[in-house]
Enzyme design. Structure first.
Site, PDB file in Angstrom:
ATOM      1  NE  ARG A   1      -2.970   0.416   3.316  1.00 56.33           N
ATOM      2  CZ  ARG A   1      -2.289   0.550   4.477  1.00 56.33           C
ATOM      3  NH1 ARG A   1      -1.510   1.596   4.673  1.00 56.33           N
ATOM      4  NH2 ARG A   1      -2.393  -0.353   5.417  1.00 56.33           N
TER       5      ARG A   1
ATOM      6  CG  ASP B   1      -8.510  16.462 -15.286  1.00 56.26           C
ATOM      7  OD1 ASP B   1      -7.804  15.817 -16.092  1.00 56.26           O
ATOM      8  OD2 ASP B   1      -9.576  16.025 -14.816  1.00 56.26           O
TER       9      ASP B   1
HETATM   10  C1  LIG Z   1     -12.254  10.107 -16.708  1.00 54.46           C
HETATM   11  C2  LIG Z   1     -11.868  11.433 -16.190  1.00 54.46           C
HETATM   12  C3  LIG Z   1     -11.620  11.631 -14.821  1.00 54.46           C
HETATM   13  C4  LIG Z   1     -11.841  10.537 -13.783  1.00 54.46           C
HETATM   14  O1  LIG Z   1     -10.953   9.485 -13.932  1.00 54.46           O
HETATM   15  P1  LIG Z   1     -11.307   7.937 -13.587  1.00 54.46           P
HETATM   16  O2  LIG Z   1     -10.075   7.217 -13.941  1.00 54.46           O
HETATM   17  O3  LIG Z   1     -12.512   7.569 -14.396  1.00 54.46           O
HETATM   18  O4  LIG Z   1     -11.617   7.891 -12.117  1.00 54.46           O
HETATM   19  C5  LIG Z   1     -11.200  12.879 -14.414  1.00 54.46           C
HETATM   20  N1  LIG Z   1     -11.047  13.893 -15.298  1.00 54.46           N
HETATM   21  C6  LIG Z   1     -11.299  13.746 -16.607  1.00 54.46           C
HETATM   22  C7  LIG Z   1     -11.107  14.900 -17.526  1.00 54.46           C
HETATM   23  C8  LIG Z   1     -11.710  12.521 -17.098  1.00 54.46           C
HETATM   24  O5  LIG Z   1     -11.962  12.387 -18.412  1.00 54.46           O
END
Ligand SMILES: *Cc1c(COP(=O)(O)O)cnc(C)c1O
Length: 388
Positions: A57, A183
């Site tokens: 972990r 992101d």
């Molecule tokens: C898919 C996605 C997420 C979340 O990721 P997961 O791996 O599905 O938990 C976050 N931000 C964006 C822009 C995404 O496309």
């Protein structure tokens, strides 16, 4: 966390994708980092760990390889891998924020990100405010009013493909004492490196382009400077949303071909966007590569190319959009994105159903495509027959 003898800063992106964190195994010479499918490690006397590994972990060598590679690809100091993109986001916010702290989120945030802030973090006292980040004055005013701990950005956004100016957002965030989190899932580090543009932390759903083959769920955080590394490592270990060794291995296997896949995703998406833009059934095409896109110039200044995601609106409205989604044969109806195969979806009823009724609601006549790396002629033919 250095990766052996390689000086990553001197190496090109494609070289880092294949070699960073992935020195041949010292024991056997295996060229590919082994899947260390183990929960625990023999200690040579109490506290005598080999390379610091004591429990998976906390750390696992396959995961370490992925984390070092991702840090190198984003030009970051440290990376942390998670069981999903949402797990990465949750770990980040719970590490950086305390009850009473505020986060500015994009006016068209990824639905899961909005849901995390709205339904999970808000009841614990972490507030969020959606702001259209293409309007920099609005971001500046909101930051001055709300004194957020974090400005959270996505670019290009999902599913509207808006492009926000990372350099400008970083300046606003830092002027108001906030951190800029980006992101970078849609662009991937091959097309865009937010840390180089002033962001503090990058978030990924590695499920998408980084993994690239629709066969594994994963997430990551990459830090520009190691300042938050200790606190993040602590939360990651304390809350435990880590990827297993096989998931880390699959993601790393995908990362090796990221550059060549992205080149083809971008080329195919550009052709799809151009074909849709000239089609009478299509009211508008949302693709940053089109010169008429409002974020085209910013995209040119901060991205290598315009990505593999294309959204478009149907002139005839929602029912027609739903019908087109049902009629494609190569474009598979499904959520997610970034894999080698092309996907089609209806955001209002699928990926973004969780924002229905909120200020983040998406137009019902919108279709989102994740353009894969198949033969572009086949993809165009499939879309044209579905639009007929
Ligand atoms: C898919 C996605 C997420 C979340 O990721 P997961 O791996 O599905 O938990 C976050 N931000 C964006 C822009 C995404 O496309």
């Amino acid at each position: 966390m250095s990766s052996g003898q390689l000086d990553n800063e001197k190496l090109g992106f494609e070289t880092r994708a294949i070699h960073a964190g992935q020195e041949p195994d010292p024991l056997t010479g295996a060229v590919v980092p082994p899947i260390y499918q183990t929960s625990t490690y023999k200690q040579d006397g109490i506290g005598g760990t080999r390379g610091g590994y004591e429990y998976s972990r906390t750390a696992n060598p396959t995961r370490t390889a992925l984390e070092e590679c991702l840090a190198a690809l984003e030009n970051g100091a440290r990376a942390f891998a998670f069981a999903s993109g949402m797990a990465a986001e949750d770990c980040l916010v719970r590490t950086l924020c305390r009850p009473g702290d505020r986060v500015l989120i994009p006016g068209d945030a990824y639905g899961g990100t909005f849901r995390l802030f709205d339904k999970v973090l808000q009841p614990w006292g972490i507030e969020h405010a959606p702001v259209r980040q293409t309007d920099l004055d609005a971001v500046d005013r909101a930051a001055a009013d709300l004194r957020p701990r974090i400005i959270w950005a996505e670019t290009p956004t999902n599913p509207l493909l808006a492009v926000v100016d990372i350099r400008a957002l970083a300046a606003i965030a830092h002027q108001h004492g906030a951190l800029l989190v980006v992101d970078n899932t849609f662009a991937s580090p091959y097309l865009q490196r937010p840390l180089d543009l002033g962001a503090d932390i990058v978030v990924h759903s590695t499920t998408k382009y980084l993994g690239g083959h629709s066969d594994v769920i994963g997430g990551a955080l990459v830090l520009k400077d190691p300042g938050h590394a200790h606190a993040l490592a602590f939360t990651q270990n304390a809350t435990g949303a880590v990827p297993g060794p096989f998931d880390a291995w699959l993601t790393l296997r995908g990362v090796k071909t990221l550059a060549v896949r992205m080149d083809r995703h971008c080329a195919n998406a550009a052709r799809v966007a151009a074909a849709l833009a000239g089609h009478p059934a299509v009211a508008s095409v949302l693709y940053p590569g089109l010169p008429g896109h409002p974020g085209h110039e910013i995209a040119r200044s901060q991205m290598r190319d315009f990505g593999g995601m294309v959204s478009f609106r149907l002139a005839a409205g929602e029912d027609r959009a739903v019908e087109v989604c049902a009629r494609t044969q190569l474009f598979t109806l499904g959520e997610s994105l970034g894999g080698v195969e092309s996907l089609i979806e209806h955001p209002a009823r699928m990926t973004h159903a969780s924002v229905a009724g909120s200020s983040l609601e998406v137009p019902p006549d919108l279709i989102r495509l994740s353009v894969g790396i198949e033969d572009a002629d086949d993809l165009l033919a499939d879309l044209l027959q579905a639009l007929e």
